[in-house]
Design a protein around this motif. Structure first.
Motif, PDB file in Angstrom:
ATOM      1  N   ALA A  79      34.601  17.849  33.672  1.00 46.07           N
ATOM      2  CA  ALA A  79      36.113  17.740  32.901  1.00 46.07           C
ATOM      3  C   ALA A  79      36.049  17.228  31.584  1.00 46.07           C
ATOM      4  O   ALA A  79      36.632  17.820  30.764  1.00 46.07           O
ATOM      5  N   LEU A  80      35.001  16.092  31.262  1.00 42.04           N
ATOM      6  CA  LEU A  80      34.928  15.758  29.753  1.00 42.04           C
ATOM      7  C   LEU A  80      34.386  16.726  29.018  1.00 42.04           C
ATOM      8  O   LEU A  80      34.689  16.874  27.831  1.00 42.04           O
ATOM      9  N   ALA A  81      33.247  17.428  29.602  1.00 43.13           N
ATOM     10  CA  ALA A  81      32.654  18.427  28.474  1.00 43.13           C
ATOM     11  C   ALA A  81      33.391  19.689  28.301  1.00 43.13           C
ATOM     12  O   ALA A  81      33.604  19.854  27.305  1.00 43.13           O
ATOM     13  N   SER A  82      34.287  19.812  29.404  1.00 40.31           N
ATOM     14  CA  SER A  82      35.188  20.947  29.049  1.00 40.31           C
ATOM     15  C   SER A  82      36.200  20.667  28.099  1.00 40.31           C
ATOM     16  O   SER A  82      36.660  21.581  27.487  1.00 40.31           O
ATOM     17  N   ASP A  83      36.602  19.454  27.736  1.00 45.12           N
ATOM     18  CA  ASP A  83      37.603  19.066  26.846  1.00 45.12           C
ATOM     19  C   ASP A  83      37.130  19.423  25.435  1.00 45.12           C
ATOM     20  O   ASP A  83      38.028  19.578  24.303  1.00 45.12           O
ATOM     21  N   ILE A 128      35.350  24.081  34.021  1.00 48.50           N
ATOM     22  CA  ILE A 128      35.630  23.503  35.375  1.00 48.50           C
ATOM     23  C   ILE A 128      35.818  24.503  36.607  1.00 48.50           C
ATOM     24  O   ILE A 128      35.183  24.479  37.420  1.00 48.50           O
ATOM     25  N   ASP A 129      35.815  25.862  35.994  1.00 43.76           N
ATOM     26  CA  ASP A 129      36.103  26.930  37.047  1.00 43.76           C
ATOM     27  C   ASP A 129      34.595  27.627  36.949  1.00 43.76           C
ATOM     28  O   ASP A 129      34.602  28.592  38.016  1.00 43.76           O
ATOM     29  N   GLN A 130      33.718  27.336  36.588  1.00 44.87           N
ATOM     30  CA  GLN A 130      32.546  27.975  36.580  1.00 44.87           C
ATOM     31  C   GLN A 130      31.618  27.700  37.897  1.00 44.87           C
ATOM     32  O   GLN A 130      31.758  26.437  38.214  1.00 44.87           O
ATOM     33  N   LYS A 131      30.724  28.388  38.197  1.00 49.01           N
ATOM     34  CA  LYS A 131      29.679  28.016  39.260  1.00 49.01           C
ATOM     35  C   LYS A 131      28.549  26.918  38.872  1.00 49.01           C
ATOM     36  O   LYS A 131      28.449  27.039  37.710  1.00 49.01           O
ATOM     37  N   THR A 132      28.458  26.437  39.794  1.00 49.81           N
ATOM     38  CA  THR A 132      27.191  25.526  39.713  1.00 49.81           C
ATOM     39  C   THR A 132      25.709  26.089  39.168  1.00 49.81           C
ATOM     40  O   THR A 132      25.817  27.515  39.482  1.00 49.81           O
ATOM     41  N   HIS A 133      25.197  25.501  38.452  1.00 50.66           N
ATOM     42  CA  HIS A 133      23.899  25.918  38.128  1.00 50.66           C
ATOM     43  C   HIS A 133      24.054  27.281  37.354  1.00 50.66           C
ATOM     44  O   HIS A 133      23.489  28.112  37.443  1.00 50.66           O
ATOM     45  N   GLY A 186      28.511  28.358  23.529  1.00 56.71           N
ATOM     46  CA  GLY A 186      29.522  28.242  22.925  1.00 56.71           C
ATOM     47  C   GLY A 186      29.553  26.902  21.820  1.00 56.71           C
ATOM     48  O   GLY A 186      28.320  26.995  21.381  1.00 56.71           O
ATOM     49  N   HIS A 187      30.689  26.252  21.520  1.00 58.69           N
ATOM     50  CA  HIS A 187      30.507  25.442  20.370  1.00 58.69           C
ATOM     51  C   HIS A 187      31.037  23.998  20.948  1.00 58.69           C
ATOM     52  O   HIS A 187      31.999  23.956  21.836  1.00 58.69           O
ATOM     53  N   ILE A 188      30.699  22.699  20.403  1.00 61.15           N
ATOM     54  CA  ILE A 188      31.272  21.568  20.735  1.00 61.15           C
ATOM     55  C   ILE A 188      31.974  21.191  19.438  1.00 61.15           C
ATOM     56  O   ILE A 188      31.938  21.504  18.143  1.00 61.15           O
ATOM     57  N   VAL A 189      33.416  21.016  19.808  1.00 59.83           N
ATOM     58  CA  VAL A 189      34.475  20.994  18.791  1.00 59.83           C
ATOM     59  C   VAL A 189      35.344  19.750  19.040  1.00 59.83           C
ATOM     60  O   VAL A 189      35.718  19.699  20.067  1.00 59.83           O
ATOM     61  N   GLU A 190      35.614  18.966  18.014  1.00 53.99           N
ATOM     62  CA  GLU A 190      36.494  17.854  17.926  1.00 53.99           C
ATOM     63  C   GLU A 190      37.459  18.169  16.839  1.00 53.99           C
ATOM     64  O   GLU A 190      37.258  18.378  15.774  1.00 53.99           O
ATOM     65  N   ASP A 191      38.867  18.249  17.143  1.00 52.43           N
ATOM     66  CA  ASP A 191      40.014  18.356  16.455  1.00 52.43           C
ATOM     67  C   ASP A 191      39.710  19.529  15.357  1.00 52.43           C
ATOM     68  O   ASP A 191      39.845  19.365  14.142  1.00 52.43           O
ATOM     69  N   GLY A 217      22.730  13.986  42.125  1.00 59.18           N
ATOM     70  CA  GLY A 217      23.792  13.926  43.231  1.00 59.18           C
ATOM     71  C   GLY A 217      25.109  14.120  42.808  1.00 59.18           C
ATOM     72  O   GLY A 217      26.069  14.218  43.643  1.00 59.18           O
ATOM     73  N   GLU A 218      25.433  13.793  41.441  1.00 63.00           N
ATOM     74  CA  GLU A 218      26.837  13.951  41.052  1.00 63.00           C
ATOM     75  C   GLU A 218      26.883  15.084  40.093  1.00 63.00           C
ATOM     76  O   GLU A 218      25.915  15.968  39.923  1.00 63.00           O
ATOM     77  N   ASN A 219      28.224  15.343  39.594  1.00 62.69           N
ATOM     78  CA  ASN A 219      28.459  16.333  38.497  1.00 62.69           C
ATOM     79  C   ASN A 219      27.506  16.252  37.293  1.00 62.69           C
ATOM     80  O   ASN A 219      27.429  14.813  37.041  1.00 62.69           O
ATOM     81  N   VAL A 220      26.844  16.985  36.892  1.00 64.89           N
ATOM     82  CA  VAL A 220      25.804  16.733  35.768  1.00 64.89           C
ATOM     83  C   VAL A 220      26.004  17.998  34.788  1.00 64.89           C
ATOM     84  O   VAL A 220      26.147  18.978  35.091  1.00 64.89           O
ATOM     85  N   VAL A 221      25.949  17.608  33.465  1.00 65.10           N
ATOM     86  CA  VAL A 221      26.170  18.506  32.225  1.00 65.10           C
ATOM     87  C   VAL A 221      24.997  18.048  31.448  1.00 65.10           C
ATOM     88  O   VAL A 221      24.844  17.175  31.106  1.00 65.10           O
ATOM     89  N   GLU A 222      24.406  19.164  30.932  1.00 64.09           N
ATOM     90  CA  GLU A 222      23.157  19.214  30.017  1.00 64.09           C
ATOM     91  C   GLU A 222      23.642  20.139  28.810  1.00 64.09           C
ATOM     92  O   GLU A 222      23.650  21.329  29.062  1.00 64.09           O
ATOM     93  N   ILE A 223      23.672  19.430  27.653  1.00 57.59           N
ATOM     94  CA  ILE A 223      23.995  19.941  26.422  1.00 57.59           C
ATOM     95  C   ILE A 223      22.681  20.354  25.577  1.00 57.59           C
ATOM     96  O   ILE A 223      22.310  19.401  25.045  1.00 57.59           O
ATOM     97  N   SER A 224      22.452  21.512  25.531  1.00 55.82           N
ATOM     98  CA  SER A 224      21.246  21.865  24.450  1.00 55.82           C
ATOM     99  C   SER A 224      21.877  22.228  23.352  1.00 55.82           C
ATOM    100  O   SER A 224      22.478  23.223  22.941  1.00 55.82           O
TER     101      SER A 224
END
Length: 470
Positions: free
Chosen positions: A31-35, A46-51, A56-61, A81-88
């Motif tokens: 959820a945080l990454a999607s913001d 949030i709506d995408q499947k796991t794995h 895209g782009h990381i955007v702030e304001d 074992g939790e939700n994990v996001v890896e940003i390359s």
């Protein structure tokens, strides 16, 4: 207690590179990454499947920080074992810090050392010995240490311990049941089967304990001291083994005044070679300190390479002096393996070689003699093969469990001690309540290895040795 906040850290080494990977873990990670992630195809993370991986782009304001690939792993099917996001992202240190600071301002905190793997353990993705193997795998720098870490991480060692513990637990339960019916004087546990179990457990534990001698040197690199008088070619031999000009080579005696160390892999096994100061009588204060350190390194070494100049052995009385020096080392270090190296083979005649072979000290279990030329590297391959023989690689080839962790070793020793107490109780027909105490202690020490028994201090000590992003 399993933490429920969201953590972030750089998962790749710090510094500039082609790409960097930033890892986020926690229930709110996706959820945080999607913001702050804007997909080029307008997808909502949030709506995408796991794995799955998304560009895209990381955007702030409306400010674009970087073009990235985002991988999402939904718990419990992730490393932690939790939700994990890896940003390359691109590997600029500035970009890395900008992205990390963005998430730290918006709901994340910096991960502690090893916290991702700690969460994997707390969430049942790994047991404690497997978690420790992750750190060993990252630190592995040769084939053997890598093989051992992989086997442990895949649960080979854990499975052996769990099987023993489960069998012992079953009998412990029956003994405890007997205590509840002590007034009726009944036996629920078959004593003959219990004796067989105890013998089998002792055999397995002793095998694992014995394997530590091999595992410890494989994990840390086998220390090999190169010793001898000044100017016999010790530094030249070190350079020949390393295939580089690591040590200064000079005709001036006493050039090496301190120990020089470097490590290489031979046949998949790490060896740490130590070039020492030449052993001789000297009035030079600095050289004397180096010679004292030479004996300290001999004490620490697993193998001693005693190098002599073959040309100098032709002098009268030189052979007797050599025998005396070898005997001194054997007497002072009776457990050391010694390889006597007759150097400068390229300068020796066939007659001299024959004479040496007749008069040199006889080989025994602790000593082997080899002829080499450190300058031309003749015989160096034979030396490498001999060094490999000092390591019991049979267990590695047969994929047997090898203990490399000091914590595991100590727990196994204590578990064996308790099992032997139980065995004594069986032989002496002691009351069940006394044996039950020792069985519980054995179960406790076995449980410490896999984390079935643990505490905050133990976990803090183990995971503090991990890197931050793991």
């Amino acid at each position: 207690m399993i933490p429920n906040d969201t953590i972030i850290a750089l998962a790749t080494p710090s510094g500039a590179g082609a790409i960097a990977v930033i890892r986020i873990s926690g229930s709110n990670a996706i959820a945080l990454a999607s913001d702050y992630f804007k997909s080029i195809r307008g997808k909502n993370l949030i709506d995408q499947k796991t794995h799955t991986i998304h560009l895209g782009h990381i955007v702030e304001d409306k400010r674009v920080m970087d073009e990235v690939l985002v991988s999402i792993f939904k718990g419990p099917h992730s490393y932690t074992g939790e939700n994990v996001v890896e940003i390359s992202c691109h590997g600029s240190p500035y970009i890395q810090q900008q992205i990390i600071q963005l998430f730290l301002r918006n709901g994340c905190r910096t991960a502690d050392a090893g916290e991702f793997t700690l969460r994997a353990f707390l969430n049942g993705k790994l047991d404690l010995s497997q978690a420790e193997a992750v750190a060993d795998l990252i630190a592995s720098d040769n084939e053997a240490s890598h093989q051992i870490a992989i086997q442990q991480m895949r649960g080979g060692f854990s499975n052996e311990i769990k099987t023993l513990r489960e069998e012992l637990l079953n009998f412990a339960s029956l003994i405890e049941l007997e205590l509840d019916f002590s007034e009726e004087d009944v036996e629920f546990a078959d004593r003959s089967q219990f004796k067989e179990l105890l013998q089998r457990i002792q055999t397995v534990l002793k095998g694992l304990i014995d394997s530590f001698a091999v595992g410890n040197v494989i994990k840390n690199g086998i220390p090999v001291a190169i010793v001898g008088e000044p100017n016999v070619g010790k530094s030249t031999l070190l350079n020949a083994l390393l295939n580089e000009e690591r040590a200064i080579v000079s005709d001036v005696a006493g050039t090496t005044r301190d120990t020089i160390e470097d490590e290489i892999s031979i046949g998949g096994i790490g060896f740490r070679f130590i070039d020492t100061a030449g052993i001789r009588e000297t009035q030079d204060v600095v050289e004397s300190i180096g010679i004292r350190r030479t004996f300290e390194k001999i004490a620490q070494a697993h193998v001693v390479l005693y190098l002599v100049d073959g040309w100098q052995l032709t002098a009268a009385g030189a052979m007797d002096t050599l025998k005396n020096e070898i005997e001194k080392i054997k007497n002072k270090f009776p457990l050391k393996s010694i390889v006597l190296l007759i150097n400068k083979l390229d300068r020796l005649t066939e007659d001299q070689l024959s004479m040496f072979k007749e008069k040199l000290p006889d080989d025994d279990k602790r000593q082997t003699t080899l002829f080499i030329s450190a300058k031309t590297k003749e015989g160096v391959a034979d030396l490498e093969n001999k060094l490999l023989q000092f390591v019991n690689t049979g267990a590695l080839r047969n994929n047997e469990t090898i203990v490399t962790n000091t914590r595991h070793y100590n727990a196994l020793l204590k578990a064996l001690e308790e099992i032997e107490k139980v065995q004594f109780g069986m032989d002496e027909e002691l009351p069940s309540d006394l044996m039950a105490i020792d069985v519980r202690e054995a179960l406790y020490h076995l449980g410490l290895i896999t984390g079935q028994v643990t505490n905050d201090e133990l976990l803090g000590n183990i995971f503090s040795n991990f890197c931050i992003g793991k």
